[in-house]
Design a protein around this motif. Structure first.
Motif, PDB file in Angstrom:
ATOM      1  N   MET A 238      35.193  46.455  37.328  1.00 57.26           N
ATOM      2  CA  MET A 238      35.684  45.078  37.486  1.00 57.26           C
ATOM      3  C   MET A 238      36.622  44.716  36.336  1.00 57.26           C
ATOM      4  O   MET A 238      37.696  44.141  36.545  1.00 57.26           O
ATOM      5  N   LYS A 239      36.211  45.096  35.138  1.00 62.22           N
ATOM      6  CA  LYS A 239      36.996  44.787  33.937  1.00 62.22           C
ATOM      7  C   LYS A 239      38.385  45.407  34.034  1.00 62.22           C
ATOM      8  O   LYS A 239      39.388  44.768  33.729  1.00 62.22           O
ATOM      9  N   GLN A 240      38.439  46.668  34.495  1.00 65.10           N
ATOM     10  CA  GLN A 240      39.736  47.338  34.623  1.00 65.10           C
ATOM     11  C   GLN A 240      40.596  46.696  35.703  1.00 65.10           C
ATOM     12  O   GLN A 240      41.799  46.528  35.536  1.00 65.10           O
ATOM     13  N   LEU A 241      39.975  46.321  36.828  1.00 63.18           N
ATOM     14  CA  LEU A 241      40.759  45.743  37.930  1.00 63.18           C
ATOM     15  C   LEU A 241      41.365  44.399  37.517  1.00 63.18           C
ATOM     16  O   LEU A 241      42.401  43.997  38.045  1.00 63.18           O
ATOM     17  N   LEU A 242      40.708  43.716  36.564  1.00 62.24           N
ATOM     18  CA  LEU A 242      41.256  42.430  36.085  1.00 62.24           C
ATOM     19  C   LEU A 242      42.626  42.619  35.436  1.00 62.24           C
ATOM     20  O   LEU A 242      43.412  41.674  35.349  1.00 62.24           O
ATOM     21  N   THR A 243      42.943  43.837  34.995  1.00 61.69           N
ATOM     22  CA  THR A 243      44.216  44.068  34.305  1.00 61.69           C
ATOM     23  C   THR A 243      45.340  44.465  35.273  1.00 61.69           C
ATOM     24  O   THR A 243      46.476  44.643  34.858  1.00 61.69           O
ATOM     25  N   VAL A 244      45.016  44.627  36.558  1.00 57.31           N
ATOM     26  CA  VAL A 244      46.013  45.097  37.530  1.00 57.31           C
ATOM     27  C   VAL A 244      46.734  43.918  38.181  1.00 57.31           C
ATOM     28  O   VAL A 244      46.091  42.937  38.559  1.00 57.31           O
ATOM     29  N   ASP A 245      48.045  44.013  38.309  1.00 55.03           N
ATOM     30  CA  ASP A 245      48.789  43.009  39.073  1.00 55.03           C
ATOM     31  C   ASP A 245      48.936  43.530  40.505  1.00 55.03           C
ATOM     32  O   ASP A 245      49.729  44.423  40.780  1.00 55.03           O
ATOM     33  N   PHE A 246      48.119  42.977  41.410  1.00 52.77           N
ATOM     34  CA  PHE A 246      48.123  43.462  42.785  1.00 52.77           C
ATOM     35  C   PHE A 246      49.244  42.840  43.622  1.00 52.77           C
ATOM     36  O   PHE A 246      49.448  43.236  44.765  1.00 52.77           O
ATOM     37  N   GLY A 247      49.927  41.833  43.094  1.00 53.94           N
ATOM     38  CA  GLY A 247      51.051  41.245  43.829  1.00 53.94           C
ATOM     39  C   GLY A 247      50.620  40.346  44.971  1.00 53.94           C
ATOM     40  O   GLY A 247      49.528  39.762  44.949  1.00 53.94           O
ATOM     41  N   ALA A 248      51.494  40.274  45.977  1.00 50.71           N
ATOM     42  CA  ALA A 248      51.346  39.319  47.080  1.00 50.71           C
ATOM     43  C   ALA A 248      50.048  39.529  47.870  1.00 50.71           C
ATOM     44  O   ALA A 248      49.457  40.605  47.827  1.00 50.71           O
ATOM     45  N   PRO A 249      49.582  38.466  48.570  1.00 53.21           N
ATOM     46  CA  PRO A 249      48.378  38.603  49.400  1.00 53.21           C
ATOM     47  C   PRO A 249      48.651  39.518  50.611  1.00 53.21           C
ATOM     48  O   PRO A 249      49.805  39.866  50.846  1.00 53.21           O
ATOM     49  N   LEU A 250      47.591  39.821  51.402  1.00 53.04           N
ATOM     50  CA  LEU A 250      46.188  39.534  51.238  1.00 53.04           C
ATOM     51  C   LEU A 250      45.529  40.564  50.326  1.00 53.04           C
ATOM     52  O   LEU A 250      45.885  41.727  50.355  1.00 53.04           O
ATOM     53  N   HIS A 251      44.508  40.090  49.611  1.00 50.57           N
ATOM     54  CA  HIS A 251      43.694  40.983  48.795  1.00 50.57           C
ATOM     55  C   HIS A 251      42.290  41.076  49.379  1.00 50.57           C
ATOM     56  O   HIS A 251      41.812  40.134  50.000  1.00 50.57           O
ATOM     57  N   CYS A 252      41.635  42.201  49.179  1.00 52.87           N
ATOM     58  CA  CYS A 252      40.190  42.234  49.369  1.00 52.87           C
ATOM     59  C   CYS A 252      39.599  43.203  48.357  1.00 52.87           C
ATOM     60  O   CYS A 252      40.326  43.935  47.677  1.00 52.87           O
ATOM     61  N   LEU A 253      38.289  43.156  48.221  1.00 50.14           N
ATOM     62  CA  LEU A 253      37.610  43.865  47.136  1.00 50.14           C
ATOM     63  C   LEU A 253      36.377  44.555  47.699  1.00 50.14           C
ATOM     64  O   LEU A 253      35.648  43.963  48.489  1.00 50.14           O
ATOM     65  N   VAL A 254      36.171  45.790  47.275  1.00 54.86           N
ATOM     66  CA  VAL A 254      34.925  46.481  47.625  1.00 54.86           C
ATOM     67  C   VAL A 254      34.153  46.760  46.343  1.00 54.86           C
ATOM     68  O   VAL A 254      34.725  47.247  45.359  1.00 54.86           O
ATOM     69  N   ILE A 255      32.877  46.414  46.349  1.00 58.46           N
ATOM     70  CA  ILE A 255      32.000  46.730  45.218  1.00 58.46           C
ATOM     71  C   ILE A 255      31.203  47.965  45.628  1.00 58.46           C
ATOM     72  O   ILE A 255      30.492  47.943  46.642  1.00 58.46           O
ATOM     73  N   ALA A 256      31.359  49.047  44.873  1.00 57.11           N
ATOM     74  CA  ALA A 256      30.723  50.306  45.267  1.00 57.11           C
ATOM     75  C   ALA A 256      29.217  50.258  45.037  1.00 57.11           C
ATOM     76  O   ALA A 256      28.728  49.591  44.126  1.00 57.11           O
ATOM     77  N   GLY A 257      28.500  50.970  45.901  1.00 61.41           N
ATOM     78  CA  GLY A 257      27.080  51.215  45.672  1.00 61.41           C
ATOM     79  C   GLY A 257      26.944  52.592  45.024  1.00 61.41           C
ATOM     80  O   GLY A 257      27.754  52.960  44.179  1.00 61.41           O
ATOM     81  N   GLU A 258      25.948  53.352  45.447  1.00 62.53           N
ATOM     82  CA  GLU A 258      25.870  54.739  44.974  1.00 62.53           C
ATOM     83  C   GLU A 258      26.969  55.535  45.653  1.00 62.53           C
ATOM     84  O   GLU A 258      27.249  55.319  46.831  1.00 62.53           O
ATOM     85  N   THR A 259      27.579  56.465  44.919  1.00 61.92           N
ATOM     86  CA  THR A 259      28.680  57.230  45.512  1.00 61.92           C
ATOM     87  C   THR A 259      28.321  58.708  45.595  1.00 61.92           C
ATOM     88  O   THR A 259      27.667  59.253  44.713  1.00 61.92           O
ATOM     89  N   HIS A 260      28.760  59.332  46.690  1.00 65.61           N
ATOM     90  CA  HIS A 260      28.573  60.765  46.889  1.00 65.61           C
ATOM     91  C   HIS A 260      29.763  61.502  46.264  1.00 65.61           C
ATOM     92  O   HIS A 260      30.818  60.910  46.066  1.00 65.61           O
ATOM     93  N   PRO A 261      29.620  62.801  46.014  1.00 69.95           N
ATOM     94  CA  PRO A 261      30.718  63.557  45.385  1.00 69.95           C
ATOM     95  C   PRO A 261      32.049  63.434  46.125  1.00 69.95           C
ATOM     96  O   PRO A 261      33.086  63.220  45.497  1.00 69.95           O
ATOM     97  N   ILE A 262      32.020  63.509  47.470  1.00 65.92           N
ATOM     98  CA  ILE A 262      33.295  63.432  48.205  1.00 65.92           C
ATOM     99  C   ILE A 262      33.911  62.033  48.063  1.00 65.92           C
ATOM    100  O   ILE A 262      35.124  61.876  47.979  1.00 65.92           O
TER     101      ILE A 262
END
Lengths: 274, 274
Positions: A238-262
């Motif tokens: 989250m902290k890193q994404l705060l530094t990104v300029d994503f530009g024009a809308p629309l935006h959406c966000l995914v919060i990861a759970g546990e992640t598999h290797p792939i």
């Protein structure tokens, strides 16, 4: 017949051949304006691109029209072919379900032409779609209204190792409170929540409720203009994404759970470089 | 460049204009055969419909080819435009994520053209997409292998009032156990789980585990050939759905959680009449 046709996520080229065929034979073509039309790139010349492709004029149907004047559109559909165009897939939003219910009550036949929506296109980041829990909506906080019901849902998903799609607030053609009091509607300019605002609100709620649902170090994926030629997909904390300029809308966000290797390998390609 | 292009759910008309444009400029076009090609209606004349529309021949890529011989496809994509066509949206299945990872490792540029998938098209029944919990898969039971990990997930979703999408097993080009023992692969005929088989297995597991995750009276929605001209959508209890002949594959099943009035109104249109 009422055709409810998904336009997909990018621009006029994302309609399907089936959808285009239906539009071409309809006498009257409406396009919804109340969710994400601006982000579809049809604010200025986009509408005429569509009109050129379809070879006929479009009527922009804003929220008021669809909710209050749907009956006239449905009456037309009783005795002729009418198309109602929707950004994404027709059933991303409750409003369209409501339209179908009203059509069926009036005895109007309805055909749906599906297309991609945010709900499936987020699969492109590599987090597997079957490993998502309940989707949440993040509303714009105001000084007095700071609802946090999304928090419990995100916590539950993460406790189960599941990913969470956060849909970010859109305010289009909202009458201003002041104008409502005066009895004559004046509309606020459209507002689209950015990933930055969403993360700030998420962290504020975590700080207030303190149940460690997530933190500024939690892995997330930010999507801007998903499905468009100029889409941005960035993964990081989250902290890193705060530094990104994503530009024009629309935006959406995914919060990861546990992640598999792939999943991790795919996220690696979108990782923010520091 | 490797284009991974979703074909959508129905037939050749469900490709997007963007997808068709990409196919037309590719030198070589592969189409995946290992998940749901048959149900796409391209078992016999469908493939030639696609070839006619695209104006070029297709190479059918079965599971073995994609998993074992992807490198030759990716080498071609290093120096020319190659299309890989996928039924639904490209990221419904893990296999495609794997393909993207391998492409990026080889330095091949990848462009994705999204389309509708089962994951979003189920919205057509009226149950709201943001009120679904984790998706489950129901595998074919054998005499000795009757896994029930889906049960706990469905129970959890229903305890939270959430709907559950059940993806039903598909077996295409599975080598027979006997042939594997003999060292020469002979393939089983393709099998697609029906809604009836899924419900029988679900009820068997409920009877075995007995935690009241659901019962034969639980409200469900059955979908056959979702997105096709001859799709069937039927809502009713598990017991009622067992009496419906849904016909040819693919089938999928949604187990309802708590339903809102607008959801109930929509389900009413699909209700089985007794």
């Amino acid at each position: 017949m009422l055709y409810i046709i998904g336009l997909g996520l990018g621009d006029e080229k994302d309609i399907t051949l089936r959808g285009l065929e239906a539009v071409k034979k309809c006498e009257k073509v409406y396009i919804e304006a109340y969710t994400s039309l601006l982000s579809f790139g049809i604010s200025s010349d986009g509408l005429s691109n569509l009109e050129e492709l379809y070879g006929k004029p479009l009527t922009v149907a804003d929220r008021e029209m669809v909710e209050e004047k749907a009956d006239s559109m449905l009456s037309q559909a009783c005795h002729s072919d009418v198309a109602f165009l929707v950004v994404g897939d027709p059933f991303g939003a409750t409003t369209h379900t409501d339209l179908v219910v009203r059509a069926k009550q009036m005895g109007v036949d309805v055909k749906v032409v599906h297309n991609a929506s945010v709900m499936n296109a987020i699969g492109v980041c590599g987090l597997q779609l079957y490993r998502y829990g309940e989707t949440v909506s993040i509303p714009f906080f105001t000084e007095t209204w700071r609802p946090d019901s999304f928090y419990e849902k995100i916590k539950r998903n993460r406790d189960l190792g599941l990913h969470t799609l956060c849909l970010l607030d859109i305010k289009v053609k909202e009458p201003s409170l002041e104008s409502l009091c005066r009895g004559k509607k004046v509309y606020e300019p459209p507002r689209f929540m950015s990933i930055g605002t969403a993360i700030e609100q998420l962290l504020e709620v975590e700080q207030k409720l303190g149940e460690s649902a997530y933190s500024e170090d939690t892995a997330c994926v930010g999507f801007a203009r998903l499905g468009s030629e100029d889409q941005i997909i960035a993964s990081g904390s989250m902290k890193q994404l705060l530094t990104v300029d994503f530009g024009a809308p629309l935006h959406c966000l995914v919060i990861a759970g546990e992640t598999h290797p792939i999943e991790e390998e795919m996220l690696g390609f979108y990782m923010i470089k520091e």
